[in-house]
Design an enzyme around this catalytic site. Structure first.
Site, PDB file in Angstrom:
ATOM      1  N   HIS A 262     -19.702 150.488  56.895  1.00  0.00           N
ATOM      2  CA  HIS A 262     -19.415 151.679  56.399  1.00  0.00           C
ATOM      3  C   HIS A 262     -20.239 152.395  55.165  1.00  0.00           C
ATOM      4  CE1 HIS A 262     -15.588 152.968  59.111  1.00  0.00           C
ATOM      5  NE2 HIS A 262     -16.094 151.811  59.462  1.00  0.00           N
ATOM      6  N   ASP A 263     -20.304 151.415  54.590  1.00  0.00           N
ATOM      7  CA  ASP A 263     -21.174 151.887  53.234  1.00  0.00           C
ATOM      8  C   ASP A 263     -22.605 152.336  53.479  1.00  0.00           C
ATOM      9  OD1 ASP A 263     -21.865 151.999  50.379  1.00  0.00           O
ATOM     10  OD2 ASP A 263     -22.864 150.325  50.537  1.00  0.00           O
TER      11      ASP A 263
ATOM     12  N   GLY B  24     -26.495 155.345  52.721  1.00  0.00           N
ATOM     13  CA  GLY B  24     -27.338 154.094  52.910  1.00  0.00           C
ATOM     14  C   GLY B  24     -26.736 152.901  51.942  1.00  0.00           C
TER      15      GLY B  24
ATOM     16  N   ASP C 151     -25.541 151.562  49.328  1.00  0.00           N
ATOM     17  CA  ASP C 151     -25.688 151.733  47.769  1.00  0.00           C
ATOM     18  C   ASP C 151     -24.358 151.862  47.019  1.00  0.00           C
ATOM     19  OD1 ASP C 151     -24.361 153.970  48.845  1.00  0.00           O
ATOM     20  OD2 ASP C 151     -25.967 155.406  48.360  1.00  0.00           O
TER      21      ASP C 151
ATOM     22  N   SER D 195     -21.815 153.344  47.505  1.00  0.00           N
ATOM     23  CA  SER D 195     -21.168 154.699  47.538  1.00  0.00           C
ATOM     24  C   SER D 195     -19.853 154.684  47.763  1.00  0.00           C
ATOM     25  CB  SER D 195     -21.697 155.911  47.965  1.00  0.00           C
ATOM     26  OG  SER D 195     -21.837 155.573  49.434  1.00  0.00           O
TER      27      SER D 195
ATOM     28  N   PRO E 126     -19.936 156.547  62.778  1.00  0.00           N
ATOM     29  CA  PRO E 126     -19.551 157.017  64.250  1.00  0.00           C
ATOM     30  C   PRO E 126     -18.421 157.287  64.710  1.00  0.00           C
ATOM     31  CG  PRO E 126     -20.813 155.158  63.975  1.00  0.00           C
ATOM     32  CD  PRO E 126     -20.340 155.327  62.631  1.00  0.00           C
TER      33      PRO E 126
END
Length: 324
Positions: free
Chosen positions: A66-67, A72, A74, A76, A163
């Site tokens: 999922h990251d 990308g 990172d 987040s 997705p």
């Protein structure tokens, strides 16, 4: 437990992979001097987590997917709200039941004592995911390191990039092709479904609004309806194992799919689509080959759109950006 296959011999070199892979350089020996005990420390901490929580490997693997899927690889996904108008990725409903973010933060705190300011949270996520695969009986994957952490996180990007539950085969192929994967690798990476569970909220639509080309064994469909008896789940925490060995990384997922026991719509679809069905059959009978292709796909996914060469930062705390 599955037998671990010999993997590709990965030289200690800098790599650059086309398509969705950042052409900036990651290295297999990135922390050789700045944090030489990194992988030993991560492995030890992960082992402690695994021994107390059998579901942890699936959670760490999903966390990395999922990251990497959004901005990308990172980290987040680890950022909390900064009280601005920009809500972080975790607000997205597609990140429902993402777990173990706090464990990455804990490992980071240990590494800050060992080698302060050197190891990114993004690299810890990738290392945690690869240890999850190995501990569960899957291949031992070597990955390049050197990712930096992002300073942004946006739930709208997560909504757009992750997705949908009803993803079609051609959409799956396109999604992973953008990350440099060939067709076999695209079907191998979805084999991560061999770990963990699926929530009723994500499979109710295929049970109560079935597609005409769905391939589901009648008895299995009855079992799913018993586990998920209503179109709208009574709670968000009712779930079904992804395959019959949900804590073991093996090729059982592909065997189940061929028998009409695919939990998600895409699981059923890849067993009947003429482009992917031969690959599913190959993986179902040859676990070593599945492990080899999965390893290649994992390296590509975990190297997607990474921040390097002065971009990003090494966060001191994984859930917040650095304030200088």
């Amino acid at each position: 437990m599955g037998n671990c296959s010999p993997l590709f011999v990965l030289a200690v070199v800098l790599i650059g992979i086309p398509f969705g892979i950042n052409e900036s350089k990651l290295a297999y020996d990135y922390y050789k001097y700045s944090c030489p005990n990194l992988e030993t420390i991560v492995k030890g901490e992960m082992l402690s987590i695994f021994l107390t929580d059998a579901t942890a490997p699936a959670a760490f693997l999903r966390l990395m997917f999922h990251d990497c899927q959004v901005q990308g690889c990172d980290a987040s996904i680890l950022l909390d709200s900064d009280n601005s108008k920009h809500k972080p990725e975790m607000v997205s409903s597609k990140n429902f039941d993402i777990r173990k973010r706090e464990s990455i933060g804990y490992i980071k705190s240990i590494l800050e004592k060992e080698c302060p300011g050197k190891v990114s949270c993004a690299d810890i996520i990738a290392l945690a995911a690869k240890e999850s695969v190995s501990f569960s009986g899957g291949p031992h994957i070597q990955i390049p390191l050197g990712r930096k952490d992002s300073t942004t996180s946006n739930y709208q990007q997560a909504d757009a990039s992750l997705p949908p539950q009803g993803i079609k085969v051609h959409e799956l192929i396109h999604t992973f092709a953008s990350k440099g994967m060939n067709l076999e690798e695209s079907i191998a990476i979805i084999g991560a479904h061999t770990l963990g569970v699926g929530h009723c909220m994500n499979i109710a639509s295929r049970l109560y609004d079935p597609q005409p080309n769905g391939h589901t064994q009648y008895g299995y469909e009855g079992y799913l309806r018993l586990k998920c008896p209503t179109r709208v789940p009574l709670t968000n925490f009712t779930f079904v194992p992804n395959d019959i060995t949900p804590t073991i990384f093996d090729n059982q997922y592909y065997r189940d799919v061929l028998m009409g026991k695919g939990l998600f719509t895409i699981d059923s679809s890849i067993s009947t689509d003429p482009r992917t069905a031969p690959i599913v059959r190959h993986f179902a009978i040859d676990q070593n080959y599945f492990f080899q292709v999965f390893s290649s796909a994992f390296v590509k996914l975990s190297s997607t759109n990474v921040l390097t060469n002065g971009k990003g930062e090494v966060r001191r705390q994984c859930n917040r950006i650095n304030i200088n």
